[in-house]
Design an enzyme around this catalytic site. Sequence first.
Site, PDB file in Angstrom:
ATOM      1  N   HIS A   1     151.388   0.479  70.002  1.00  0.00           N
ATOM      2  CA  HIS A   1     151.176   1.136  71.431  1.00  0.00           C
ATOM      3  C   HIS A   1     151.675   2.822  70.780  1.00  0.00           C
ATOM      4  CE1 HIS A   1     154.911  -0.042  68.507  1.00  0.00           C
ATOM      5  NE2 HIS A   1     155.405   1.173  68.872  1.00  0.00           N
TER       6      HIS A   1
ATOM      7  N   HIS B   1     151.516   9.153  66.467  1.00  0.00           N
ATOM      8  CA  HIS B   1     150.237   7.749  66.172  1.00  0.00           C
ATOM      9  C   HIS B   1     151.041   6.199  66.478  1.00  0.00           C
ATOM     10  CE1 HIS B   1     154.256   7.024  64.060  1.00  0.00           C
ATOM     11  NE2 HIS B   1     154.130   6.055  63.443  1.00  0.00           N
TER      12      HIS B   1
END
Length: 188
Positions: free
Chosen positions: A43, A129
């Site tokens: 995610h 990230h």
Amino acid sequence: MSDTHYFVAAVLPQEFKQHIERYYSILKDALPFQRWVHPEDLHLTLAFLGKSGQEQLQKLVHDLNLLLQEKQAFSVTLHGLSTFGKVTSPRVLWCGIKRKDELFSIQKAVYNICTQNGYALDQRPYSPHITLARKWLSEEPFRENTPVASAFTEEFSYKIKIKEIAIYKTCLNRTPKYNPIHKFQLLT
């Protein structure tokens, strides 16, 4: 309240999760980390909430729904591998995201809604990230510029379409361990 934690994140498309799963065996052989993130758990975090009561979560769902119902889907471009922690023995391996105004705009709006709902969020600047692995295991020092990392960087310089945002619940006793408890569809 229990020890359960919650976070708000951009939902990554299934085809990306399947694609990266094919590279895990190569990455795992070349980069010995203790724990690799289950592909279903991949995610892009927007806000880590921590613990939460149900009433607070219900209010957050309401407010995020009002915010996100008018937001457009957007694309992000992956950009190489990097780490957090000690350079030679990192605690996190992650795939970077090139700066994209739409992502930063949504993250800032989500962050503001979360703080208005009483969540104490991280004050550091947003660093988008996708976490891939945790805790370097080798006695040999980690090297970011290995042939595998370079090949991965070249292969993963492409766009991912973000069509959903979700509130996730962490279930430490399960694999995968992140369960979306509410999803918000972006306009396409």
